[in-house]
Scaffold this motif. Structure first.
Motif, short mmCIF file in Angstrom:
data_model
loop_
_atom_site.label_atom_id
_atom_site.label_comp_id
_atom_site.label_asym_id
_atom_site.label_seq_id
_atom_site.Cartn_x
_atom_site.Cartn_y
_atom_site.Cartn_z
N SER A 55 0.81 -1.20 0.00
CA SER A 55 0.00 0.00 0.00
C SER A 55 0.85 1.26 0.00
O SER A 55 0.34 2.35 -0.23
N ASN A 56 2.15 1.14 0.23
CA ASN A 56 3.03 2.30 0.23
C ASN A 56 3.52 2.68 -1.15
O ASN A 56 4.15 3.71 -1.32
N TYR A 57 3.29 1.84 -2.15
CA TYR A 57 3.72 2.17 -3.50
C TYR A 57 2.65 1.75 -4.50
O TYR A 57 1.77 0.95 -4.20
N GLU A 58 2.74 2.34 -5.69
CA GLU A 58 1.73 2.09 -6.71
C GLU A 58 1.87 0.69 -7.29
O GLU A 58 2.94 0.32 -7.76
N LEU A 59 0.78 -0.05 -7.27
CA LEU A 59 0.74 -1.37 -7.88
C LEU A 59 -0.53 -1.48 -8.72
O LEU A 59 -1.55 -0.86 -8.39
N ILE A 60 -0.46 -2.25 -9.77
CA ILE A 60 -1.63 -2.44 -10.61
C ILE A 60 -2.75 -3.10 -9.83
O ILE A 60 -3.92 -2.71 -9.93
N ARG A 61 -2.38 -4.10 -9.04
CA ARG A 61 -3.34 -4.80 -8.19
C ARG A 61 -2.80 -4.76 -6.76
O ARG A 61 -1.66 -5.17 -6.53
N PRO A 62 -3.59 -4.28 -5.80
CA PRO A 62 -3.12 -4.24 -4.41
C PRO A 62 -2.65 -5.60 -3.93
O PRO A 62 -3.30 -6.62 -4.16
N GLY A 63 -1.48 -5.61 -3.32
CA GLY A 63 -0.95 -6.85 -2.77
C GLY A 63 -0.30 -7.77 -3.79
O GLY A 63 0.16 -8.86 -3.44
N THR A 64 -0.23 -7.34 -5.06
CA THR A 64 0.32 -8.18 -6.13
C THR A 64 1.38 -7.42 -6.91
O THR A 64 1.17 -6.27 -7.29
N LEU A 65 2.50 -8.08 -7.15
CA LEU A 65 3.56 -7.52 -7.99
C LEU A 65 3.45 -8.16 -9.37
O LEU A 65 3.67 -9.36 -9.52
N LYS A 110 8.81 4.81 -4.48
CA LYS A 110 8.77 3.93 -3.31
C LYS A 110 8.97 2.47 -3.72
O LYS A 110 9.63 1.71 -3.01
N LEU A 111 8.40 2.09 -4.85
CA LEU A 111 8.60 0.73 -5.34
C LEU A 111 10.05 0.54 -5.75
O LEU A 111 10.66 -0.50 -5.47
N LEU A 112 10.63 1.54 -6.39
CA LEU A 112 12.04 1.47 -6.78
C LEU A 112 12.93 1.30 -5.55
O LEU A 112 13.83 0.45 -5.53
N GLU A 113 12.65 2.08 -4.51
CA GLU A 113 13.44 1.98 -3.28
C GLU A 113 13.28 0.60 -2.64
O GLU A 113 14.26 0.00 -2.17
N ALA A 114 12.05 0.09 -2.62
CA ALA A 114 11.80 -1.21 -2.01
C ALA A 114 12.52 -2.32 -2.77
O ALA A 114 13.08 -3.25 -2.17
N ILE A 115 12.53 -2.25 -4.09
CA ILE A 115 13.20 -3.27 -4.89
C ILE A 115 14.71 -3.19 -4.71
O ILE A 115 15.38 -4.22 -4.59
N ASN A 116 15.25 -1.97 -4.65
CA ASN A 116 16.69 -1.85 -4.39
C ASN A 116 17.06 -2.38 -3.02
O ASN A 116 18.11 -3.02 -2.85
N ASP A 117 16.21 -2.14 -2.03
CA ASP A 117 16.46 -2.69 -0.69
C ASP A 117 16.42 -4.22 -0.72
O ASP A 117 17.24 -4.88 -0.08
N ALA A 118 15.45 -4.77 -1.47
CA ALA A 118 15.35 -6.23 -1.58
C ALA A 118 16.58 -6.81 -2.27
O ALA A 118 17.11 -7.85 -1.83
N LEU A 119 17.04 -6.16 -3.32
CA LEU A 119 18.25 -6.64 -4.01
C LEU A 119 19.46 -6.58 -3.09
O LEU A 119 20.31 -7.49 -3.10
N ALA A 120 19.55 -5.52 -2.29
CA ALA A 120 20.66 -5.41 -1.33
C ALA A 120 20.63 -6.56 -0.33
O ALA A 120 21.67 -7.12 0.02
N GLN A 121 19.42 -6.92 0.12
CA GLN A 121 19.29 -8.07 1.02
C GLN A 121 19.72 -9.37 0.35
O GLN A 121 20.42 -10.19 0.96
N LEU A 122 19.31 -9.55 -0.90
CA LEU A 122 19.64 -10.77 -1.62
C LEU A 122 21.15 -10.87 -1.86
O LEU A 122 21.73 -11.97 -1.82
N LYS A 123 21.79 -9.74 -2.08
CA LYS A 123 23.24 -9.74 -2.27
C LYS A 123 23.97 -10.02 -0.97
O LYS A 123 24.88 -10.85 -0.91
N SER A 124 23.58 -9.31 0.09
CA SER A 124 24.29 -9.45 1.37
C SER A 124 24.10 -10.83 1.99
O SER A 124 25.00 -11.35 2.65
#
Length: 265
Positions: free
Chosen positions: A37-47, A231-245
């Protein structure tokens, strides 16, 4: 007096229960926020993720399901973001316009970061590094960029790799995807193809009668996101950082590609 104290105790119990319920609702709301809900998605709760399904080993169809390194990365990101993942299949040339028009939330299909594309969409941090390589039939003798002079080169019609051949030749054939382009070269249509090193080598391992020539450059591949959806861009970059670390991104690369391409050379 006892009756008065009993009434006070009941009131305290009611207040406590209401506070607990409010806290639980707040927690659920917080979880809902984390679920998109913090970022724009086509369908709520779905990427909603678009890929081509025709670029093995990065994204391809197997038993009616889209799989590959790109798809595995998308699944891990959706998991971290607490979102359901919906996969869409479309030709590569339609991804950026589809993102711009709001048909997809993200594209994970080995998109190379370029200045021209950055004018149209946002890119995440790179999730792998590779580069364009020349592929030709064994009888052509084509291995280097110099060998491309005057030759006909085959490409995916939306690739950025054409730029590497333009200074040597103006003869091009275009196909709907890289595999079709390489297959055409193997069948004698055109002299060489230029595509991603790993994709081309995987095609050879799967039986395509071509040889690998020189790699022409190192490129960064990233996830495509609509401009303005910060916000979606930031969330994805954070997720990628987690996957790398955590080492998970490297694990996925080794699983699907057999090598680690998650760090620049």
């Amino acid at each position: 007096m006892k009756k008065h104290m009993s009434t006070i105790a009941i009131l305290f119990a009611v207040i406590f229960l209401l506070a607990a319920c409010g806290s639980q609702q707040s927690g659920n709301q917080s979880k809902g926020d984390n679920a998109g809900s913090n970022y724009e998605l086509i369908r709520p709760g779905t990427l909603t993720l678009v890929s081509t399904g025709g670029y093995k080993p990065f994204n391809y169809m197997e038993n009616g399901e889209m799989v590959g390194y790109d798809i595995a990365v998308g699944k891990e990101i959706a998991k971290i973001l607490g979102l359901e993942l919906k996969l869409e299949k479309a030709e590569f040339q339609g991804h950026i316009i589809g993102i711009q028009e709001g048909r997809y939330d993200i594209a994970i299909a080995s998109h190379t970061i370029t200045q021209e594309r950055k004018k149209q969409v946002n890119f995440s941090q790179p999730y792998y590094y590779s580069g364009p390589m020349i592929f030709s039939r064994p009888d052509t003798g084509i291995k280097s960029a110099e060998d491309l002079k005057g030759k006909k080169v085959a490409f995916d019609r939306s690739t950025v790799y054409r730029e590497y051949a333009k200074m040597y030749t103006d003869k091009f054939d275009f196909y709907d995807d890289d595999l079709r382009a390489l297959q055409a070269v193997a069948d004698g249509h055109g002299d060489a193809g230029i595509t991603d090193e790993i994709m081309g080598k995987t095609s050879i391992e799967n039986g395509l009668k071509l040889i690998a020539g020189d790699r022409l450059d190192t490129t960064e591949q990233a996830i495509v996101i609509k401009k303005g959806n910060d916000k979606l861009l930031e969330a994805i970059n954070d997720a990628l950082a987690q996957l790398k670390s955590s080492g998970k991104l490297k694990e996925l690369s080794l699983e699907w590609l057999g090598i680690d391409i998650t760090q620049p050379e």
